[in-house]
Design an enzyme around this catalytic site. Sequence first.
Site, PDB file in Angstrom:
ATOM      1  NE  ARG A   4      74.046  23.115  27.417  1.00  0.00           N
ATOM      2  CZ  ARG A   4      74.711  22.219  28.151  1.00  0.00           C
ATOM      3  NH1 ARG A   4      75.818  22.567  28.764  1.00  0.00           N
ATOM      4  NH2 ARG A   4      74.298  20.982  28.241  1.00  0.00           N
ATOM      5  N   GLY A   5      70.122  23.557  28.692  1.00  0.00           N
ATOM      6  CA  GLY A   5      68.962  22.844  29.226  1.00  0.00           C
ATOM      7  C   GLY A   5      68.119  22.289  28.089  1.00  0.00           C
ATOM      8  CG  ASN A   6      64.753  19.790  29.074  1.00  0.00           C
ATOM      9  OD1 ASN A   6      64.063  20.798  29.160  1.00  0.00           O
ATOM     10  ND2 ASN A   6      64.764  18.861  30.006  1.00  0.00           N
TER      11      ASN A   6
ATOM     12  NE  ARG B 149      73.760  25.974  13.501  1.00  0.00           N
ATOM     13  CZ  ARG B 149      72.539  26.505  13.460  1.00  0.00           C
ATOM     14  NH1 ARG B 149      72.229  27.413  12.554  1.00  0.00           N
ATOM     15  NH2 ARG B 149      71.605  26.123  14.318  1.00  0.00           N
ATOM     16  NE  ARG B 150      69.962  27.484  16.674  1.00  0.00           N
ATOM     17  CZ  ARG B 150      69.566  26.419  17.348  1.00  0.00           C
ATOM     18  NH1 ARG B 150      69.821  26.308  18.638  1.00  0.00           N
ATOM     19  NH2 ARG B 150      68.913  25.451  16.731  1.00  0.00           N
TER      20      ARG B 150
ATOM     21  CB  THR C 118      65.282  23.763  30.833  1.00  0.00           C
ATOM     22  OG1 THR C 118      64.990  22.503  31.445  1.00  0.00           O
ATOM     23  CG2 THR C 118      66.112  24.597  31.789  1.00  0.00           C
ATOM     24  NE  ARG C 119      68.430  24.619  25.157  1.00  0.00           N
ATOM     25  CZ  ARG C 119      69.343  24.485  24.211  1.00  0.00           C
ATOM     26  NH1 ARG C 119      69.227  25.146  23.084  1.00  0.00           N
ATOM     27  NH2 ARG C 119      70.373  23.691  24.382  1.00  0.00           N
TER      28      ARG C 119
ATOM     29  NE  ARG D 117      69.959  14.353  25.575  1.00  0.00           N
ATOM     30  CZ  ARG D 117      69.901  15.532  24.974  1.00  0.00           C
ATOM     31  NH1 ARG D 117      69.996  15.618  23.657  1.00  0.00           N
ATOM     32  NH2 ARG D 117      69.750  16.635  25.682  1.00  0.00           N
TER      33      ARG D 117
ATOM     34  CB  CYS E 272      80.947  20.809  19.908  1.00  0.00           C
ATOM     35  SG  CYS E 272      79.522  21.621  20.576  1.00  0.00           S
TER      36      CYS E 272
ATOM     37  CB  SER F 267      65.033  15.843  27.034  1.00  0.00           C
ATOM     38  OG  SER F 267      65.165  15.444  25.680  1.00  0.00           O
TER      39      SER F 267
ATOM     40  CE  LYS G 242      69.752  21.018  16.391  1.00  0.00           C
ATOM     41  NZ  LYS G 242      69.882  20.863  17.820  1.00  0.00           N
ATOM     42  CG  ASP G 243      72.259  16.813  19.680  1.00  0.00           C
ATOM     43  OD1 ASP G 243      72.603  17.983  19.406  1.00  0.00           O
ATOM     44  OD2 ASP G 243      71.224  16.537  20.312  1.00  0.00           O
TER      45      ASP G 243
END
Length: 313
Positions: A151-153, A133-134, A156-157, A14, A244, A16, A85-86
């Site tokens: 959301r976002g990389n 989960r969080r 972005t977050r 990816r 997910c 990012s 984890k993805d």
Amino acid sequence: MSHAAPAPLLIATRESRLALWQAEHVQSLLKQRFGLDVGLLGMTTRGDQILDRTLSKVGGKGLFVKELETALEEGRAHLAVHSLKDVPMELPDGFALAAVLEREDPRDALVSNNFASLAELPQGAKVGTSSLRRVVLLRSLRPDLQIEPLRGNLDTRLRKLDEGQYDAIVLAAAGLKRLGLAGRIRAVFDTSEMLPAAGQGALGIEVLADAGPLRAQLAELIHRPTWLSVHAERAVSRALGGSCSMPLAAHAVWQGDSLHLSAALGDGLDTARPLLRVAVQASVVDDNAASALGEEAAARLRALGADGYLAAP
């Protein structure tokens, strides 16, 4: 007749900043260890494009992996590097996890410009996370918080936090540390409060299952303790039909040659329901023993009523 130099290996990744860091990390490992010529094939995935909905609603973490697998299948790249984890618990037919590298910090981190810890957040503060989960773990710690999708990389977050859209956000400590952003971490959650996701902090290298020589070479990069830990963690999710949209945490730590696995499950639809928690341990020497430990944790969650939490919406 001149012999052409061997074609470079290509890593599908990816685009990012974190994904590129991870791919470049593996690229330099392959150069150092084996003297290989390795290039990167940057790609934008569906997971990167769909930012207006939570991941669990649009097909889950696999959205970040699918396009990279297609590139492997079509021969445009030879390996893909993922945050473990993805990676879906069941890889599609024809693909294999060739290596897992030594784990970075697996914990979750609180990032905030105004508050130094979860306890300091005022009543009803707005906290951003895109992970179910969080959400369930935060709810169990602070039921009063207003938990909003994020959301976002990574960049972005952080930008959304800095713009004042949230009082705090929760991110994986590993990603922040890898990008030199550890200074943004206000507090790291103890795993007893916020149990990490299966595979959190570990990098996985995926290849085509029939890429024999490449698989054998990559296997030399396996960090055995991490490999067995994440194998046990992922087995919990697999045994529960992992998706997910399932707020499951699973985290294993070594004590001598004994692997201690903790797991927690919440209800994705009713996030206020109490968490189911289990802890199991065993002497683990191989993949089978690691899988068995994960399956034991899943069976204990089922005994506590997990099926009622997993019922399809």
